[in-house]
Structures are given as structure tokens and as C-alpha cells.
Enzyme design. Structure first.
Site, PDB file in Angstrom:
ATOM      1  N   LYS A  32       1.312  -5.867 -24.280  1.00  0.00           N
ATOM      2  CA  LYS A  32       1.265  -7.621 -24.349  1.00  0.00           C
ATOM      3  C   LYS A  32       2.344  -7.523 -26.047  1.00  0.00           C
ATOM      4  O   LYS A  32       3.064  -6.116 -26.135  1.00  0.00           O
ATOM      5  CB  LYS A  32       0.214  -8.152 -25.265  1.00  0.00           C
ATOM      6  CG  LYS A  32      -0.918  -7.733 -23.530  1.00  0.00           C
ATOM      7  CD  LYS A  32      -0.996  -8.594 -22.183  1.00  0.00           C
ATOM      8  CE  LYS A  32      -1.842  -7.749 -21.860  1.00  0.00           C
ATOM      9  NZ  LYS A  32      -1.781  -8.419 -20.182  1.00  0.00           N
ATOM     10  N   PRO A  33       2.521  -9.327 -26.525  1.00  0.00           N
ATOM     11  CA  PRO A  33       2.803  -9.260 -27.493  1.00  0.00           C
ATOM     12  C   PRO A  33       2.462  -8.775 -27.884  1.00  0.00           C
ATOM     13  O   PRO A  33       1.106  -8.686 -28.840  1.00  0.00           O
ATOM     14  CB  PRO A  33       3.401 -10.937 -27.784  1.00  0.00           C
ATOM     15  CG  PRO A  33       3.485 -11.479 -26.201  1.00  0.00           C
ATOM     16  CD  PRO A  33       2.268 -10.566 -25.850  1.00  0.00           C
ATOM     17  N   GLY A  34       2.791  -7.697 -29.009  1.00  0.00           N
ATOM     18  CA  GLY A  34       2.496  -6.724 -30.180  1.00  0.00           C
ATOM     19  C   GLY A  34       2.054  -5.667 -29.951  1.00  0.00           C
ATOM     20  O   GLY A  34       1.727  -5.229 -30.958  1.00  0.00           O
ATOM     21  N   ARG A  35       2.174  -5.482 -28.889  1.00  0.00           N
ATOM     22  CA  ARG A  35       1.103  -4.014 -28.759  1.00  0.00           C
ATOM     23  C   ARG A  35       0.539  -3.940 -27.453  1.00  0.00           C
ATOM     24  O   ARG A  35       1.774  -3.852 -26.922  1.00  0.00           O
ATOM     25  CB  ARG A  35      -0.278  -5.122 -28.822  1.00  0.00           C
ATOM     26  CG  ARG A  35      -0.645  -5.672 -27.941  1.00  0.00           C
ATOM     27  CD  ARG A  35      -2.699  -5.784 -27.560  1.00  0.00           C
ATOM     28  NE  ARG A  35      -2.546  -4.389 -26.400  1.00  0.00           N
ATOM     29  CZ  ARG A  35      -3.737  -3.786 -26.422  1.00  0.00           C
ATOM     30  NH1 ARG A  35      -4.990  -4.718 -26.511  1.00  0.00           N
ATOM     31  NH2 ARG A  35      -4.047  -2.930 -25.807  1.00  0.00           N
TER      32      ARG A  35
ATOM     33  N   CYS B 238       0.903  -1.562  -0.069  1.00  0.00           N
ATOM     34  CA  CYS B 238       0.185  -0.152   0.242  1.00  0.00           C
ATOM     35  C   CYS B 238       0.580   1.104  -0.107  1.00  0.00           C
ATOM     36  O   CYS B 238       1.693   1.422   0.777  1.00  0.00           O
ATOM     37  CB  CYS B 238      -1.196  -0.250   0.992  1.00  0.00           C
ATOM     38  SG  CYS B 238      -1.854   1.555   0.989  1.00  0.00           S
TER      39      CYS B 238
END
Length: 278
Positions: A262-265, A121
Site C-alpha cells: 500500500k502507499p507508504g507500507r 487455478c
């Protein structure tokens, strides 16, 4: 002081514990078996004999955590302002005893606050809403990163999460070199603690870790952005989303914030000029 854990401390810093649990599967009856559970212990950061904060954390890489917390919370500006650290057992957990420069210790006492440690926290114990957020100097635009190299980093992020593979219970933070190679990483039950461990490690590694970006397996909250900016990190990649306040803080302090990696984005929230898209 030294950075070497005593045998007694090492015995309590196994990263997981085996416990007898009840497993339920739809196709089977309930059964009892041993399974791994991530360790979580109270860790007190003690500056010149005075306990400043207690955080719940995984009992590993605690000198890196102490260094990163000290930098990201503005207690110090440079690793040289900490003269030594010892990790010692206490009655209910662990203490990192930190030998802080006199000048910084006086400043710490002037603004000391009590933080009630909850897992990761970042604002626990803040007494007033006005205390949320620290003034951060705008970052320079000295870094660039080719997004084509991000897939390589994402592919190997799990390499720095051995406890997560066993328990599914930890977050990771890793340093991504411009090539996409991961120079190093840390995991913890708290995402803020994992990031502090990484920031502390980066400060202690020196020039080798100047270039690149931080990558976290969690969402990007405003505290994650602020901690990164306080330590001079210009680019922060997050596997999950960013919050509105994180985006506002990143915009204000010139940090490039990227989420949903993510992979490719990826989703670029702020300051895309540091990123190269091939």
C-alpha cells in the site's frame, strides 16, 4: 506461423460484453439496465498439434500467455525454443497453436498431464500431491529495489486494468522498473493467467525488462511465487497477502516476497536484503 490474429478471432476477443442486468439499490426499486461483464473463454494451448492444457482466460494477449505458461511450467527454458504461435478460433473458444522444438516436445510428452481449466487455478488436474511444486533453482541475488519507488508503481497499476474499471472482475500483473515506473502490464480474469502474460511479455521484451520486479493486484499464492521464480524474477510484490506455502517456497528459492503493498507500507516476508528502505 505468425502472431497476428485473424479478423475472425479479433471479433471474438472483445474484452467485455454488454448484458441486460437487474440492478438493486436500497433507496430505489429494482431496475433493468445494460452493464459490462468481463469475457471469459476456454483457451487451449496446443503444442505441435497436441492439446496440453485448457485454461479459462480473458481473450487477449494470448501469445504472451502461451509464452509465459511455457516458461513458468518448465516446458521450455528459452523463448527460442518456440518457433511460432498462431491464435485461432475453435468450436468453443480459442486455441494457441505453438510450434515447439522437437527436443522440448519429447520432454513434454514424457510428463504430459491433463489440466481441467478453471479460472486461474494453478494446480487443476495435478494427479498426486507429490506433483505439486516444481524444482526451482535458487535465484541469484543480483537485483535490488528501493521501496521508496513502490508508491509510484502502485499509483499507476490501475492504468493496466481498463477492463477492471468497467467490470471489477480482473486481476493485473505489471513489471516495475527500479525507478518505480511500470514498463507494462496485463490483466485477466485469472490471476495466474495475468502473471503468465506478464512473464511471457518479459521474456519476449529481452534485456529492457531484466531489471526490476513483478507486481500483482492479487494475493501471492505459492503458484505465483513458483511461476515467478521459474522465470528468474527475484522480487514479487503483491497488493494482498501471501499464503504460508508461498512464503516457504519463496524462502527456499531465494525470492523476495512482499505483500500488503500500500502507499507508504508493505510487509516483507522473505529475503529483505534486496530491498532498500529510504
Amino acid at each position: 506461423m505468425n502472431n497476428i490474429l485473424s479478423e475472425e478471432v479479433l471479433n471474438v476477443t472483445d474484452f467485455t460484453t454488454s448484458r441486460q442486468l437487474t440492478l438493486w439499490k436500497r433507496e430505489d426499486l429494482q431496475s433493468s439496465q445494460l452493464d459490462d461483464v468481463a469475457e471469459e473463454v476456454p483457451v487451449a494451448l496446443v503444442y505441435n498439434g497436441i492439446s496440453h492444457v485448457v485454461m479459462m482466460a480473458s481473450p487477449k494477449d494470448l501469445t504472451h500467455f502461451a509464452m509465459g505458461f511455457s516458461l513458468s511450467e518448465g516446458i521450455i527454458d528459452s523463448p527460442r525454443e518456440i518457433y511460432g504461435m498462431d491464435v485461432v478460433p475453435s468450436c468453443n473458444g480459442l486455441e494457441v497453436q505453438i510450434d515447439l522444438s522437437s527436443r522440448r516436445f519429447m520432454g513434454l510428452k514424457a510428463r504430459r498431464r491433463a489440466l481441467a481449466g478453471r479460472t486461474g487455478c494453478g494446480v487443476c488436474g495435478v494427479e498426486q500431491l507429490n506433483d505439486i511444486g516444481k524444482p526451482v533453482q535458487p535465484l541469484p541475488f543480483s537485483q535490488t529495489f528501493n521501496l521508496g519507488n513502490l508508491d509510484r508503481a502502485l499509483k499507476h497499476l490501475n492504468d493496466f486494468q481498463p477492463t477492471s474499471k468497467l467490470t471489477g472482475c480482473t486481476h493485473a500483473a505489471a513489471w516495475v522498473m527500479p525507478s518505480g515506473e511500470l514498463a507494462g502490464g496485463h490483466e485477466d480474469v485469472g490471476r495466474h493467467v495475468a502473471l503468465d502474460k506478464l512473464l511471457g511479455r518479459r521474456a519476449m521484451e529481452g534485456e529492457e525488462w531484466r531489471q526490476g520486479a513483478a507486481l500483482v493486484s492479487s494475493r501471492a499464492s505459492y503458484e505465483m511465487v513458483q511461476k515467478s521464480a521459474m522465470c528468474g524474477v527475484e522480487i514479487l510484490f503483491a497488493v494482498s497477502a501471501a499464503t504460508t506455502l508461498a512464503v516457504e517456497v519463496a524462502e527456499r528459492c531465494n525470492l523476495t516476497l512482499v505483500g500488503f503493498c500500500k502507499p507508504g507500507r508493505a510487509t516483507i516476508y522473505t529475503h529483505p536484503q534486496r530491498l532498500i528502505a529510504d
